[in-house]
Design a protein around this motif. Structure first.
Motif, PDB file in Angstrom:
ATOM      1  N   HIS A 222     -18.767  26.977  43.992  1.00 43.46           N
ATOM      2  CA  HIS A 222     -18.882  25.686  43.279  1.00 43.46           C
ATOM      3  C   HIS A 222     -20.332  25.229  43.136  1.00 43.46           C
ATOM      4  CE1 HIS A 222     -19.642  23.502  47.136  1.00 43.46           C
ATOM      5  NE2 HIS A 222     -18.930  24.491  47.621  1.00 43.46           N
TER       6      HIS A 222
ATOM      7  N   ASP B 258     -24.718  25.619  50.130  1.00 46.12           N
ATOM      8  CA  ASP B 258     -23.262  25.373  50.051  1.00 46.12           C
ATOM      9  C   ASP B 258     -22.818  25.463  48.595  1.00 46.12           C
ATOM     10  OD1 ASP B 258     -21.150  22.466  50.896  1.00 46.12           O
ATOM     11  OD2 ASP B 258     -20.679  24.454  50.094  1.00 46.12           O
ATOM     12  N   GLY B 259     -22.028  26.479  48.283  1.00 48.66           N
ATOM     13  CA  GLY B 259     -21.571  26.690  46.896  1.00 48.66           C
ATOM     14  C   GLY B 259     -22.582  27.501  46.106  1.00 48.66           C
TER      15      GLY B 259
ATOM     16  N   GLU C  37     -15.899  21.047  43.633  1.00 46.60           N
ATOM     17  CA  GLU C  37     -15.029  21.413  44.773  1.00 46.60           C
ATOM     18  C   GLU C  37     -15.065  20.326  45.836  1.00 46.60           C
ATOM     19  OE1 GLU C  37     -16.447  22.229  47.875  1.00 46.60           O
ATOM     20  OE2 GLU C  37     -14.798  23.229  48.874  1.00 46.60           O
ATOM     21  N   GLU C  38     -16.195  19.642  45.987  1.00 45.01           N
ATOM     22  CA  GLU C  38     -16.419  18.773  47.143  1.00 45.01           C
ATOM     23  C   GLU C  38     -15.607  17.480  47.157  1.00 45.01           C
ATOM     24  OE1 GLU C  38     -19.614  20.941  49.163  1.00 45.01           O
ATOM     25  OE2 GLU C  38     -18.084  19.463  49.648  1.00 45.01           O
TER      26      GLU C  38
ATOM     27  N   HIS D 137     -19.992  32.730  51.001  1.00 44.83           N
ATOM     28  CA  HIS D 137     -20.338  31.331  51.297  1.00 44.83           C
ATOM     29  C   HIS D 137     -21.060  31.256  52.631  1.00 44.83           C
ATOM     30  CE1 HIS D 137     -19.720  26.952  51.600  1.00 44.83           C
ATOM     31  NE2 HIS D 137     -19.224  26.953  50.393  1.00 44.83           N
TER      32      HIS D 137
ATOM     33  N   GLN E 171     -21.259  27.332  57.487  1.00 46.31           N
ATOM     34  CA  GLN E 171     -21.273  25.875  57.724  1.00 46.31           C
ATOM     35  C   GLN E 171     -20.812  25.559  59.158  1.00 46.31           C
ATOM     36  OE1 GLN E 171     -18.719  24.964  54.150  1.00 46.31           O
ATOM     37  NE2 GLN E 171     -20.445  23.685  53.541  1.00 46.31           N
TER      38      GLN E 171
ATOM     39  N   HIS F 109     -12.583  25.636  50.911  1.00 43.40           N
ATOM     40  CA  HIS F 109     -13.297  26.396  49.871  1.00 43.40           C
ATOM     41  C   HIS F 109     -12.377  26.611  48.672  1.00 43.40           C
ATOM     42  CE1 HIS F 109     -16.535  27.312  52.664  1.00 43.40           C
ATOM     43  NE2 HIS F 109     -15.632  27.640  53.563  1.00 43.40           N
TER      44      HIS F 109
HETATM   45 MN    MN Z   1     -18.660  24.792  49.773  1.00 45.97          MN
END
Ligand code: MN
Ligand code: HGY
Ligand code: MN
Ligand code: MN
Length: 419
Positions: free
Chosen positions: A88, A99-100, A133-134, A199, A202, A367
């Motif tokens: 994303h 992230d993404g 996506e978030e 990805h 995290q 995800h």
């Molecule tokens: Mn993500």
């Protein structure tokens, strides 16, 4: 791999790192971090720039009706379903640059490399930059992958608004998308044979275990709610403590209870209140209305749902005792999803072939792969996050780990595309 493809590989790996930095300039915050919210100017510029980049990689690239960008490396056997890879482009507010974004850039450069080194694949390989996506602008997550997997449609978008009151429909139109073309019914794609997402972890397991690659076993289930607490706003000086219907004091009790019940429930359950807003909050007014978000996650759907039910029942008890009223809105219910063993074994074999230390682990983060798991073979590759930090300007992954993930992804895509 042939020797010349190894030189080519290091060239593309270098470019991948450069393009990742380049993408983070779209929505760069002066105080560090990146903010790219759905349908905003930085988001649109990033998607347009990625479309151009994909075309430079020799991919057929363009937008779909809701703002996802696809780059296709057409295969010569049209009877075979596509393998889709990507992630994303949207971020949380003041988020990190990986992230993404890493999933999009690594996938795009992987397809560029495969085309340059091996030409036309047997099976079509596609990269996607999912539009959202978030759930960080609108209280709705997985808008991009939800559209492709048929679980999101425009029907609900007109009522959903951001904190400024702009509806998703208005934002879509302002970004130049013809909302009339987005059918009321989900535009589910039936031609995707597998989905592979790379990805950042995290979390801090890979770093702690000193592994370079994570092979995701499952993605946790997720419930996201908005809780609205209403009481009576009143004069802070003339209203005796015993005669108040204080929405914020009630919400504060609910937040403390949330943490206590989550600790009592124990891992892997997590419950988070990420945003709280005192409506019309003023220092000399007893708060009459409060809104807060609730994010509950667990690997076991039944335990997740049971925890939500128990917690909300306790909220009602607090509300009754304080003569408050609560309303809850369910924004997301994503079931836990197991990843595909067949593809995961290919990822493990790729790591072994390259000498990358790998391990299996669940994902505590949601995800886009969560939505593909129920409809096609789906797998995820993780690379380590320094100190497990994410959703923060301090998000960081070592370049060597980014490259190891990139090589692993190429190896797996080669197997499915050319093998
Ligand atoms: Mn993500
Ligand atoms: O919230 C999550 O788990 C993901 O980063 N969207
Ligand atoms: Mn995220
Ligand atoms: Mn290889």
């Amino acid at each position: 791999m042939t020797p010349n493809s190894l030189d080519l590989l290091s060239l593309y790996a270098e470019q991948m790192l450069e393009v990742l930095e380049w993408l983070s300039s779209y929505g760069a915050d002066p105080e560090g971090g990146v903010t790219r919210l759905l349908y905003t100017e930085p988001w649109l510029q990033a998607q347009q720039a990625l479309t151009q980049k994909m075309r430079e990689m020799g991919l057929e690239a363009g937008f779909d009706a809701v703002g996802n960008v696809f780059g296709k490396l057409q295969g010569n056997n049209l009877a075979l379903k596509s393998v889709l890879t990507g992630s994303h482009v949207d971020t949380v507010k003041n988020g990190g640059k990986y992230d993404g974004a890493y999933g999009i850039v690594a996938s795009m450069m992987a397809l560029g490399y495969l085309k340059a080194a091996y030409g036309t694949p047997k099976r079509t390989l596609e990269v996607v930059s999912f539009c959202e996506e978030e759930g960080s602008r609108f209280p709705l997550a997985y808008w991009g992958s939800g559209h492709v997997t048929g679980v999101r449609s425009l029907a609900g978008a007109s009522e959903i608004a951001d904190l400024e009151g702009v509806t998703m429909l208005e934002a879509m139109q302002q970004a130049g998308f013809d909302t009339a073309s987005v059918s009321e019914h989900p535009a589910k794609r039936e031609d995707i044979g597998a989905y592979i997402e790379i990805h950042i972890e995290q979390g801090s397991v890979l770093e702690y275990k000193q592994k370079q690659i994570g092979i995701v076993t499952a993605i946790v289930g997720q419930i996201r709610l908005t809780v609205n607490v209403t009481g009576t706003s009143n004069h802070a000086g003339t209203t005796p403590m015993t005669m108040r219907k204080d929405a914020l004091a009630g919400a504060a009790e609910m937040l403390a209870l949330t943490e206590r019940m989550a600790l009592e429930e124990g891992e892997p359950l997590v419950a988070t209140v990420g945003r709280l807003e005192v409506k019309r909050g003023t220092s000399n007014v007893v708060p009459g209305e409060v809104e807060f978000t609730l994010d509950i996650r667990h690997t076991d759907e039944w335990k997740m749902d049971a925890f939500r039910a128990r917690l909300l029942a306790e909220f009602e008890v607090i509300a009754m005792r304080r003569d408050l009223h609560i309303d809850t809105t369910l924004n997301l219910h994503a079931s836990p999803v197991a990843m595909h063993e067949g593809i995961s074994a290919e990822i493990e074999a790729a790591c072994d072939a390259h000498g990358f230390e790998s391990m299996r682990l669940p994902s505590g983060a949601g995800h886009d792969a969560q939505l593909f798991g129920p409809i096609c073979p789906t797998a995820m590759i993780f690379v380590p996050s320094r100190a497990g930090i994410s959703h923060s300007p301090d998000e960081f992954t070592e370049p060597a780990d980014l490259v190891a993930g990139f090589q692993t992804l190429i190896h797996v895509l080669y197997q499915y595309g050319y093998g």
